[in-house]
Scaffold this active site. Structure first.
Site, mmCIF file in Angstrom:
data_model
loop_
_atom_site.group_PDB
_atom_site.id
_atom_site.type_symbol
_atom_site.label_atom_id
_atom_site.label_comp_id
_atom_site.label_asym_id
_atom_site.label_seq_id
_atom_site.Cartn_x
_atom_site.Cartn_y
_atom_site.Cartn_z
ATOM 1 N N GLY A 1 0.823 -1.194 0.000
ATOM 2 C CA GLY A 1 0.000 0.000 0.000
ATOM 3 C C GLY A 1 0.863 1.252 0.000
ATOM 4 N N CYS A 2 0.270 2.368 -0.420
ATOM 5 C CA CYS A 2 1.047 3.603 -0.517
ATOM 6 C C CYS A 2 1.357 4.181 0.860
ATOM 7 C CB CYS A 2 0.322 4.613 -1.392
ATOM 8 S SG CYS A 2 -1.428 4.847 -1.017
ATOM 9 N N TYR A 3 0.388 4.234 1.755
ATOM 10 C CA TYR A 3 0.656 4.697 3.116
ATOM 11 C C TYR A 3 1.741 3.847 3.792
ATOM 12 C CZ TYR A 3 -3.123 8.163 3.857
ATOM 13 O OH TYR A 3 -3.932 9.270 3.832
#
Length: 356
Positions: free
Chosen positions: A158-160
């Site tokens: 995921g980006c976070y």
């Protein structure tokens, strides 16, 4: 098609991550996009849905097809690699059908990121293809490079989590942190991270003049993913307090972690630990005097990390900035594929940010 070129298909090509992946695959010297799929836009030309593809040879004239798992045997004759850009739970069945036919699959959903089935159930519910969890490798090359080599099922992070894990993991691996209390992570993301499907909370009029926290106090699903990877780096359980914010920009994530260093640990020791894990030839830059800015990595597959020690309170600050699409989703999926295939890690990936 050149003999050493692989044929690529994208399921969910019309969303933000799919569109970014299409852009990156098109510039990759050893990949050729030959097939795209999507449900709501099935039957339309790709250039109708993504006008930026208009007139682009080999891309703009592709027709978006509808994919069903029963199509997998036929697709296996046309493709070498499939990227799946669908939401969690919807992705697993598609991935399972393609993987069963021998295709190399890179999944951009959360369906195969968590190693433990109970952890998945905690954050997402029942898993549609639990038998494949052991086959998947978490596609953060800086931490799982060896495990990625030769693998056929890659779970793109995921980006976070990417923006938070990259600055913190080197410190845990080097034993520089006291993790007896939770790690506190504050993250701010552009609205493209919410996806292309319209929602009231991501309309321009509701995001352009404000900033808001959401899914706080242990309710954001990426918490489990961050805890998994930080615990692996530390060799012990690490708990996380993760607070995401939506900010009025399109791209980019800036994460700041508030950490408790062990006695004698300063910012320079943290920088040295990060440089040891992230060589200068890689896609992570360890900053010395500057602090990361999302503008500097906009449109880039690079990540910027930095460290500061608040001597007055004994708090260590770890910073991470990425483009949530080019590094945090689509670019990272391509980065992991490069590693799995034994190619140069940065092959086909943009390294210069768009400025201004």
């Amino acid at each position: 098609m050149a003999q050493d070129t692989l044929r690529v298909g994208i399921v969910g090509a019309a969303g933000y991550t799919g569109a970014e992946l299409l852009r990156l695959v098109h510039r990759h010297p050893r990949l050729e996009l030959v097939w795209v799929a999507g449900n709501s836009n099935a039957g339309r030309k790709l250039s109708e849905v993504l006008p930026g593809a208009l007139g682009v040879p080999g891309v703009g004239d592709l027709t978006i097809e509808r994919f069903e798992p029963t199509d997998a045997p036929h697709l296996a004759k046309q493709l070498d690699v499939a990227f799946c850009c669908l939401p969690h739970a919807k992705s697993a069945e598609v991935v399972a059908s393609l993987y069963a036919e021998g295709l190399r699959v890179v999944d951009l959903s959360a369906d195969f990121r968590l190693r433990n089935l109970e952890d998945y159930r905690t954050w997402y519910g029942e898993h549609p293809a639990a038998h494949l969890l052991a086959e998947a490798v978490y596609g953060l090359p800086e931490l799982h490079r060896d495990a990625l080599r030769g693998r056929r099922l890659i779970a793109a992070p995921g980006c976070y989590p990417t923006s938070a894990i990259l600055p913190i993991a080197p410190l845990l691996s080097a034993g520089l942190l006291d993790v007896s209390s939770p790690v506190i992570i504050d993250s701010k993301s552009g609205v493209s991270g919410a996806g292309r499907t319209p929602a009231p909370g991501t309309h321009f009029s509701e995001t352009s003049e404000g900033i808001r926290a959401y899914k706080v106090a242990g309710t954001h699903r990426h918490t489990g993913e961050i805890e998994q990877e930080l615990s692996i780096a530390a060799g012990q359980d690490v708990r996380v307090v993760f607070t995401p914010h939506l900010v009025p920009m399109t791209r980019g994530i800036l994460s700041v972690a508030y950490l408790r260093p062990k006695p004698g640990v300063d910012a320079e020791r943290c920088r040295q630990a990060a440089k040891a894990l992230y060589p200068s030839t890689g896609l992570v830059s360890v900053m010395q005097d500057e602090l990361p800015d999302t503008l500097w990595v906009r449109g880039s597959a690079r990540a910027h990390v930095a460290y500061r020690l608040d001597a007055r309170t004994g708090t260590l600050l770890a910073f991470g900035a990425i483009d949530n699409l080019t590094r945090g989703a689509s670019g990272q999926a391509l980065h992991a594929l490069n590693v799995a295939l034994g190619w140069d890690e940065d092959l086909g990936l943009p390294q210069l940010g768009q400025f201004p």
